[in-house]
Design a protein around this motif. Structure first.
Motif, mmCIF file in Angstrom:
data_model
loop_
_atom_site.group_PDB
_atom_site.id
_atom_site.type_symbol
_atom_site.label_atom_id
_atom_site.label_comp_id
_atom_site.label_asym_id
_atom_site.label_seq_id
_atom_site.Cartn_x
_atom_site.Cartn_y
_atom_site.Cartn_z
ATOM 1 N N SER A 74 26.344 37.673 54.194
ATOM 2 C CA SER A 74 26.898 37.543 52.860
ATOM 3 C C SER A 74 28.323 37.009 52.977
ATOM 4 O O SER A 74 28.972 37.165 54.004
ATOM 5 C CB SER A 74 26.902 38.897 52.152
ATOM 6 O OG SER A 74 25.591 39.402 52.053
ATOM 7 N N PRO A 75 28.832 36.368 51.891
ATOM 8 C CA PRO A 75 30.216 35.891 51.942
ATOM 9 C C PRO A 75 31.173 37.036 52.230
ATOM 10 O O PRO A 75 30.980 38.153 51.759
ATOM 11 C CB PRO A 75 30.421 35.321 50.533
ATOM 12 C CG PRO A 75 29.061 34.957 50.057
ATOM 13 C CD PRO A 75 28.150 35.997 50.652
ATOM 14 N N SER A 76 32.205 36.770 53.009
ATOM 15 C CA SER A 76 33.168 37.799 53.368
ATOM 16 C C SER A 76 34.033 38.152 52.160
ATOM 17 O O SER A 76 34.091 37.424 51.166
ATOM 18 C CB SER A 76 34.061 37.300 54.500
ATOM 19 O OG SER A 76 34.866 36.226 54.043
ATOM 20 N N VAL A 77 34.724 39.287 52.265
ATOM 21 C CA VAL A 77 35.654 39.699 51.211
ATOM 22 C C VAL A 77 36.690 38.608 50.996
ATOM 23 O O VAL A 77 37.006 38.234 49.855
ATOM 24 C CB VAL A 77 36.333 41.025 51.593
ATOM 25 C CG1 VAL A 77 37.425 41.368 50.590
ATOM 26 C CG2 VAL A 77 35.310 42.147 51.680
ATOM 27 N N GLU A 78 37.219 38.088 52.087
ATOM 28 C CA GLU A 78 38.221 37.027 51.990
ATOM 29 C C GLU A 78 37.675 35.813 51.240
ATOM 30 O O GLU A 78 38.334 35.259 50.355
ATOM 31 C CB GLU A 78 38.676 36.608 53.394
ATOM 32 C CG GLU A 78 39.708 35.489 53.386
ATOM 33 C CD GLU A 78 40.198 35.135 54.780
ATOM 34 O OE1 GLU A 78 41.024 34.210 54.902
ATOM 35 O OE2 GLU A 78 39.752 35.778 55.751
ATOM 36 N N SER A 79 36.465 35.416 51.578
ATOM 37 C CA SER A 79 35.845 34.257 50.933
ATOM 38 C C SER A 79 35.657 34.476 49.434
ATOM 39 O O SER A 79 35.952 33.596 48.615
ATOM 40 C CB SER A 79 34.502 33.956 51.594
ATOM 41 O OG SER A 79 33.809 32.934 50.902
ATOM 42 N N VAL A 80 35.161 35.663 49.065
ATOM 43 C CA VAL A 80 34.898 35.961 47.654
ATOM 44 C C VAL A 80 36.189 35.995 46.849
ATOM 45 O O VAL A 80 36.277 35.396 45.759
ATOM 46 C CB VAL A 80 34.147 37.303 47.517
ATOM 47 C CG1 VAL A 80 34.080 37.742 46.063
ATOM 48 C CG2 VAL A 80 32.746 37.174 48.093
ATOM 49 N N ILE A 81 37.212 36.664 47.372
ATOM 50 C CA ILE A 81 38.458 36.779 46.617
ATOM 51 C C ILE A 81 39.199 35.445 46.583
ATOM 52 O O ILE A 81 39.834 35.097 45.571
ATOM 53 C CB ILE A 81 39.331 37.916 47.178
ATOM 54 C CG1 ILE A 81 38.597 39.254 46.949
ATOM 55 C CG2 ILE A 81 40.703 37.944 46.525
ATOM 56 C CD1 ILE A 81 39.335 40.484 47.400
ATOM 57 N N ASN A 82 39.100 34.657 47.637
ATOM 58 C CA ASN A 82 39.675 33.311 47.593
ATOM 59 C C ASN A 82 38.949 32.437 46.573
ATOM 60 O O ASN A 82 39.564 31.615 45.885
ATOM 61 C CB ASN A 82 39.623 32.659 48.974
ATOM 62 C CG ASN A 82 40.774 33.084 49.865
ATOM 63 O OD1 ASN A 82 41.846 33.457 49.386
ATOM 64 N ND2 ASN A 82 40.578 33.034 51.170
ATOM 65 N N PHE A 102 37.546 33.582 43.872
ATOM 66 C CA PHE A 102 38.039 34.085 42.587
ATOM 67 C C PHE A 102 39.373 33.419 42.261
ATOM 68 O O PHE A 102 39.598 32.976 41.127
ATOM 69 C CB PHE A 102 38.198 35.603 42.656
ATOM 70 C CG PHE A 102 38.890 36.220 41.477
ATOM 71 C CD1 PHE A 102 38.207 36.407 40.285
ATOM 72 C CD2 PHE A 102 40.219 36.614 41.563
ATOM 73 C CE1 PHE A 102 38.851 36.979 39.182
ATOM 74 C CE2 PHE A 102 40.861 37.183 40.479
ATOM 75 C CZ PHE A 102 40.180 37.374 39.283
ATOM 76 N N SER A 103 40.240 33.332 43.245
ATOM 77 C CA SER A 103 41.536 32.681 43.073
ATOM 78 C C SER A 103 41.358 31.221 42.640
ATOM 79 O O SER A 103 42.019 30.746 41.712
ATOM 80 C CB SER A 103 42.333 32.749 44.387
ATOM 81 O OG SER A 103 43.489 31.954 44.324
ATOM 82 N N THR A 104 40.456 30.520 43.307
ATOM 83 C CA THR A 104 40.194 29.115 42.978
ATOM 84 C C THR A 104 39.626 28.976 41.568
ATOM 85 O O THR A 104 40.039 28.090 40.795
ATOM 86 C CB THR A 104 39.197 28.509 43.989
ATOM 87 O OG1 THR A 104 39.761 28.581 45.295
ATOM 88 C CG2 THR A 104 38.886 27.058 43.643
ATOM 89 N N ALA A 105 38.693 29.843 41.220
ATOM 90 C CA ALA A 105 38.064 29.773 39.896
ATOM 91 C C ALA A 105 39.085 29.958 38.786
ATOM 92 O O ALA A 105 39.068 29.238 37.779
ATOM 93 C CB ALA A 105 36.963 30.833 39.790
ATOM 94 N N ILE A 106 40.009 30.918 38.973
ATOM 95 C CA ILE A 106 41.010 31.188 37.943
ATOM 96 C C ILE A 106 42.001 30.031 37.820
ATOM 97 O O ILE A 106 42.289 29.546 36.727
ATOM 98 C CB ILE A 106 41.775 32.491 38.247
ATOM 99 C CG1 ILE A 106 40.832 33.696 38.239
ATOM 100 C CG2 ILE A 106 42.913 32.692 37.237
ATOM 101 C CD1 ILE A 106 40.271 34.072 36.912
ATOM 102 N N THR A 107 42.526 29.566 38.955
ATOM 103 C CA THR A 107 43.573 28.538 38.913
ATOM 104 C C THR A 107 43.036 27.179 38.463
ATOM 105 O O THR A 107 43.739 26.426 37.796
ATOM 106 C CB THR A 107 44.258 28.394 40.292
ATOM 107 O OG1 THR A 107 43.266 28.167 41.304
ATOM 108 C CG2 THR A 107 45.039 29.639 40.630
ATOM 109 N N LYS A 108 41.790 26.893 38.804
ATOM 110 C CA LYS A 108 41.214 25.601 38.401
ATOM 111 C C LYS A 108 40.367 25.715 37.134
ATOM 112 O O LYS A 108 39.810 24.720 36.670
ATOM 113 C CB LYS A 108 40.364 25.041 39.543
ATOM 114 C CG LYS A 108 41.180 24.656 40.775
ATOM 115 C CD LYS A 108 40.317 23.949 41.820
ATOM 116 C CE LYS A 108 41.173 23.495 42.998
ATOM 117 N NZ LYS A 108 40.358 22.789 44.025
#
Length: 217
Positions: free
Chosen positions: A46-54, A56-62
């Motif tokens: 499964s995607p790592s915690v780092e991958s998922v939260i990053n 999320f960061s990309t989705a919000i900023t873009k």
């Protein structure tokens, strides 16, 4: 029968039997290890915690709605808005509502009936994350495991007590000791009052999904 021949047979018998017992025990241990490794592999696939939260960061900023929807729990997203600093003469009602994730608009807000829209971009203004590994981290109090999200405010406050990040409202990662919950937060403790935003992710069936957004005002 030659006594040396008999002793040889006895030695062979016990040596073989011991090897069999050792092999059997090893197989049990190996089986246990394999089951444990399988669990780890299932999690690692499964995607790592780092991958998922990053992400999320990309989705919000873009303002990438499509990406956001892949991260959010398809069964619904809890929105919590609590006026921890007081209602200040009529700021509106507190909010605790599970909402259809597809209701998010292109401006990254969720409309709330008779209330100010829930604005994710404004809530997480420090995004994008520059380095996930550089973010400070703290452990959530164990009570989060049984408390509803609208009861998390005092638990988050205690979890963040004496944390340098909350002086300036810098981003921080919080996680439960069971790794069930992972939280990205941007918050401050001002005059002993916790204000800010928290994105709550929960590990369900080896997948980390966004399950709640908490806004404390």
């Amino acid at each position: 029968m030659n006594i040396h021949f008999i002793l040889t047979l006895v030695i062979i018998f016990f040596t073989s039997d011991s090897d069999a017992l050792f092999t059997s025990a090893s197989n049990v241990e190996a089986k246990g290890a394999t089951e444990e490794q399988t669990k780890k592999i299932a999690t690692n696939n499964s995607p790592s915690v780092e991958s998922v939260i990053n992400s999320f960061s990309t989705a919000i900023t873009k303002k990438d709605v499509g990406l956001f929807l892949t991260l959010a729990d398809p069964s619904g997203l809890y929105l919590v808005r609590s006026f921890t600093s007081g209602n200040l003469g009529g700021r509106g009602s507190s909010l605790s509502q599970k909402i259809n994730v597809n209701k998010i608009d292109k401006e990254f807000t969720f409309p709330v009936k008779e209330q100010t829209p829930f604005d994710l971009s404004g809530l997480f203004s420090s995004l994008p994350i520059k380095s996930f590994k550089a973010l400070p981290s703290r452990t959530l109090l164990p009570e989060v495991e049984t408390a509803h999200y609208d009861q998390w405010a005092p638990l988050l406050k205690k979890s963040l007590a004496n944390t340098p990040a909350v002086v300036e409202g810098d981003p921080i990662i919080l996680s439960s000791s069971t790794s069930r919950y992972w939280v990205y937060g941007e918050a401050q403790i001002i005059d002993d009052i916790l204000v800010g935003g928290f994105a709550v992710f929960s590990l369900q069936n080896n997948k980390l999904s966004l399950v709640a957004i908490i806004e404390l005002l």
